[in-house]
Design a protein around this motif. Structure first.
Motif, PDB file in Angstrom:
ATOM      1  N   LEU A 167     -19.637  48.672 -25.485  1.00 29.45           N
ATOM      2  CA  LEU A 167     -19.910  47.432 -25.089  1.00 29.45           C
ATOM      3  C   LEU A 167     -18.943  46.195 -25.380  1.00 29.45           C
ATOM      4  N   LEU A 168     -18.257  46.411 -26.586  1.00 25.29           N
ATOM      5  CA  LEU A 168     -17.536  45.499 -26.848  1.00 25.29           C
ATOM      6  C   LEU A 168     -16.198  45.698 -25.557  1.00 25.29           C
ATOM      7  N   ALA A 169     -15.813  46.968 -25.535  1.00 21.81           N
ATOM      8  CA  ALA A 169     -14.721  47.165 -24.502  1.00 21.81           C
ATOM      9  C   ALA A 169     -15.218  46.709 -23.432  1.00 21.81           C
ATOM     10  N   LEU A 170     -16.227  46.762 -22.748  1.00 21.81           N
ATOM     11  CA  LEU A 170     -16.670  46.371 -21.348  1.00 21.81           C
ATOM     12  C   LEU A 170     -16.717  44.726 -21.339  1.00 21.81           C
ATOM     13  N   LEU A 171     -17.114  44.091 -22.501  1.00 24.34           N
ATOM     14  CA  LEU A 171     -17.120  42.842 -22.533  1.00 24.34           C
ATOM     15  C   LEU A 171     -15.484  42.119 -22.559  1.00 24.34           C
ATOM     16  N   GLN A 226     -14.016  39.740 -19.789  1.00 25.93           N
ATOM     17  CA  GLN A 226     -13.217  38.440 -20.018  1.00 25.93           C
ATOM     18  C   GLN A 226     -11.785  38.425 -18.897  1.00 25.93           C
ATOM     19  N   VAL A 227     -11.219  39.638 -18.933  1.00 22.59           N
ATOM     20  CA  VAL A 227     -10.070  39.862 -18.009  1.00 22.59           C
ATOM     21  C   VAL A 227     -10.572  39.421 -16.477  1.00 22.59           C
ATOM     22  N   GLY A 228     -11.885  40.027 -16.028  1.00 20.31           N
ATOM     23  CA  GLY A 228     -12.330  39.630 -14.915  1.00 20.31           C
ATOM     24  C   GLY A 228     -12.617  38.180 -14.618  1.00 20.31           C
ATOM     25  N   LEU A 229     -13.081  37.577 -15.582  1.00 21.00           N
ATOM     26  CA  LEU A 229     -13.218  36.176 -15.492  1.00 21.00           C
ATOM     27  C   LEU A 229     -11.710  35.207 -15.498  1.00 21.00           C
ATOM     28  N   ASN A 271     -18.138  35.411 -23.943  1.00 21.58           N
ATOM     29  CA  ASN A 271     -17.291  35.139 -24.931  1.00 21.58           C
ATOM     30  C   ASN A 271     -18.154  35.282 -26.300  1.00 21.58           C
ATOM     31  N   THR A 272     -19.308  34.476 -26.227  1.00 22.47           N
ATOM     32  CA  THR A 272     -20.470  34.515 -27.351  1.00 22.47           C
ATOM     33  C   THR A 272     -20.856  35.930 -27.675  1.00 22.47           C
ATOM     34  N   LEU A 273     -21.282  36.622 -26.615  1.00 22.05           N
ATOM     35  CA  LEU A 273     -21.732  38.158 -26.850  1.00 22.05           C
ATOM     36  C   LEU A 273     -20.639  38.853 -27.491  1.00 22.05           C
ATOM     37  N   HIS A 274     -19.333  38.625 -26.936  1.00 19.30           N
ATOM     38  CA  HIS A 274     -18.345  39.334 -27.493  1.00 19.30           C
ATOM     39  C   HIS A 274     -17.903  39.235 -28.991  1.00 19.30           C
ATOM     40  N   LEU A 275     -18.157  37.699 -29.302  1.00 16.65           N
ATOM     41  CA  LEU A 275     -17.851  37.515 -30.813  1.00 16.65           C
ATOM     42  C   LEU A 275     -19.075  38.080 -31.661  1.00 16.65           C
ATOM     43  N   PHE A 283      -5.922  45.433 -26.194  1.00 18.08           N
ATOM     44  CA  PHE A 283      -6.435  46.122 -25.045  1.00 18.08           C
ATOM     45  C   PHE A 283      -6.692  44.899 -24.046  1.00 18.08           C
ATOM     46  N   TYR A 284      -6.986  43.775 -24.469  1.00 15.11           N
ATOM     47  CA  TYR A 284      -7.084  42.487 -23.848  1.00 15.11           C
ATOM     48  C   TYR A 284      -5.816  42.209 -22.947  1.00 15.11           C
TER      49      TYR A 284
END
Length: 605
Positions: free
Chosen positions: A39-43, A47-50, A91-95, A159-160
């Motif tokens: 899930l973290l990788a998908l987030l 972020q890159v998509g945004l 970003n919040t869910l990623h954090l 990764f980002y």
């Protein structure tokens, strides 16, 4: 630092770290951790998509402004609101996910390391062997925190940046068009300019940052020296006061702090140089692509939106390419912390392997025969493998009291062998079951909590009633503590050395073991009190065999037998394999990620 596998072969840095920390994901039943990592990788992908969508939005907005289209401009405002809301959510869910994983990984790794370290006396044994594994408290509390937190931060940002680089290089290439340089048609020129800009910037930042890394390391070392000086002053408080040595200590602490001042100034100078460059670099980064793309914009080959989009894409590419230099200090800190944890783990594995030895070159503990206490043809070695005590034979019969004194080092080693915490040597040791023997050293272990907890340890409190506890305290001369059974305190600090040793005798009276091994457990008492404690044991526990190892302050006539030890002179090597390991541990070892070391060194001397 070089970690070895079970066959003695060196492991590479990342392999060693993966072997230590990897089971957090790979062990059976770790599905939650794996899914959250995915899930973290998908987030990160989100972020890159945004970031890509924001880049496209830049083009659409400025194109709408260029056309003076109010309708399209209002549409872009709505799109921007959606992008902001999406960024906030992602970003919040990623954090939340990242911090949960960081804490859970740290909890798991801390439990793993502490579980290996604080078991079967390995924490004690590891402290006796050479190697870079001192201060295990700092390695467990601080280095594991850095190793886990920084690993996630570095992997996440890498990764980002990789995704950012792949996607925005393509965008920047398509926006660059073609230019003619010296008669050569060059496609995607902004990509090459971004690489050149990031390369020059990173190179200059590296040259300016290398002294900063050295200055920061020096300052951290000086800060640690100052803290150690303060701890030393606290621990030697009584000696300093008695000697009226406060002025000497003030001067020493003042000199230690002055080294911090010097390193602070060196760090400030390095920071100033780096800040001067980074300020110019940061200001120029968004302007430089606009300047080089302006001719195409003025020539009508590029819209205003395309100009702003290419400028932002240029910034994203240069930021991604700057990851190594930007994260060098963090990478060096992470590597150092990982190596410190690996060194502690390696020391624990070393002593665990030595304690597991068997056969003619090992101390063989026999707990399977009938209950008895003794040694046969026992040779004891120091932790470096050299002999301390030659062939020893002694057996303690039930109800018998035996005194073993003589050389203090040899006596201390024999006590630890009988206590089951000294694995170096060879011979046969017969021990009763763990619950039928108690070994007591100079200072008994008093767990923090109530006096009741300290008194009945290691038996459960439910086995003893208050009358028995108060009676035991009264019999050993601690009647004044009888009313403090439920008082919480750090009793190892509250009680004097003599009171602690009396308390250990009271504990023996309550637990009534079949065998007692006392190593300097009466040395804080006066001769009469020491003899009184032994008589009390004889009367209360007539069938308990006891061996007192080390100098006894009282009379020797109360013992059935006395054995005087003499240390083996000459430093004969008893355990050749252990001796070779110790010699190897004293040699400097190659470190993992040596490139980080080279980058972290300041130029010059």
């Amino acid at each position: 630092m070089s970690v070895q596998d079970a066959n003695g072969r060196p492991l590479r840095f990342f392999h060693a770290f993966a072997r230590l920390a990897g089971p957090y994901w790979t062990a059976p039943g770790r599905w939650r951790q794996r899914l959250l990592t995915l899930l973290l990788a998908l987030l990160v992908v989100c972020q890159v998509g945004l970031a890509i969508r924001l880049n496209l939005w830049n083009a659409d907005l400025f194109d709408a402004l260029e056309r003076r289209s109010t309708e399209r401009a209002m549409e872009q405002i709505l799109v921007f609101v959606l992008i902001v809301l999406g960024s906030v959510a992602v970003n919040t869910l990623h954090l939340v996910v990242r911090r949960w994983l960081q804490l859970d990984w740290r909890r798991w790794l801390t439990g793993h390391v502490v579980g290996h370290w604080m078991v079967e006396a390995r924490h004690y044994q590891a402290a006796l062997i050479p190697g870079d594994h001192a201060n295990p408290d700092g390695r467990i509390a601080e280095d594991i925190r850095i190793a886990t937190e920084a690993a996630f931060d570095l992997a996440n940002s890498l990764f980002y940046c990789v995704l950012l680089l792949v996607t925005f290089v393509d965008i920047l290439w398509s926006l660059s068009g073609r230019v003619e340089v010296a008669g050569v048609d060059v496609p995607g020129y902004l990509v090459f300019l971004a690489i050149a800009y990031a390369g020059v910037g990173s190179g200059v930042a590296f040259m300016l940052g290398r002294p900063l890394v050295r200055a920061t390391d020096t300052r951290q070392t000086r800060e640690a020296d100052f803290r150690f000086g303060l701890v030393r002053a606290r621990e030697l408080g009584e000696a300093i006061s008695l000697a009226r040595g406060e002025s000497v200590e003030r001067g020493r602490l003042g000199r230690l702090f002055e080294t911090i001042v010097q390193s602070w100034h060196a760090q400030s100078a390095s920071l100033a140089r780096l800040l001067a460059f980074s300020s110019a670099y940061t200001i120029l980064a968004p302007v430089f692509p606009i300047l080089v793309s302006t001719p195409r914009f003025l020539g009508g080959l590029l819209t205003l939106g395309g100009l702003m989009q290419s400028a932002q894409a240029f910034q994203q590419v240069t930021a991604a390419l700057s990851w190594p230099v930007d994260n060098l200090p963090r990478l060096a800190e992470w590597r150092a912390s990982v190596e410190r944890v690996l060194a502690l783990e390696e020391a624990v594995r070393t002593v665990a392997a030595e304690a597991a030895r068997s056969g003619d070159t090992a101390i063989n503990l026999d707990r399977n025969r009938r209950a008895r206490l003794g040694v046969r043809d026992l040779w004891i070695a120091s932790p470096d493998g050299t002999a301390i005590l030659p062939a020893l034979n002694v057996e303690v019969l039930p109800g018998e009291h035996v005194l073993v004194d003589g050389d203090s080092d040899a006596a201390a080693a024999l006590f630890r062998v009988l206590a089951g915490i000294w694995p170096w040597g060879r011979g046969d040791v017969a021990l009763p079951a763990d619950d039928d023997m108690i070994a007591v050293g100079t200072r008994p272990f008093l767990p923090q909590g109530t006096l009741r907890d300290a008194l009945v340890f290691p038996r459960p409190d439910s086995q003893h009633v208050d009358a028995l506890l108060r009676g035991a305290l009264g019999r050993v001369g601690l009647r004044h503590l009888a009313e403090r059974l439920d008082e919480h305190a750090d009793w190892a600090r509250v009680l004097s050395g003599a009171e602690q040793q009396r308390l250990s005798i009271a504990r023996l009276l309550l637990n009534a073991p079949g065998w007692v091994v006392l190593g300097g457990a009466l040395d804080a008492l006066d001769p009469a009190s020491a003899d009184e404690m032994l008589r009390l044991l004889s009367e209360a526990l007539p069938h308990t065999g006891a061996i007192v190892i080390g100098p006894h302050p009282g009379s020797t006539e109360t013992f059935a037998r006395r054995l005087t030890l003499q240390r083996l002179a000459g430093g004969e090597v008893l355990l050749n394999e252990v001796y070779a390991q110790r010699q190897a541990a004293r040699k400097p070892r190659p470190r993992g990620l040596r490139l980080v070391d080279w980058l972290s060194q300041g130029y010059g001397s």
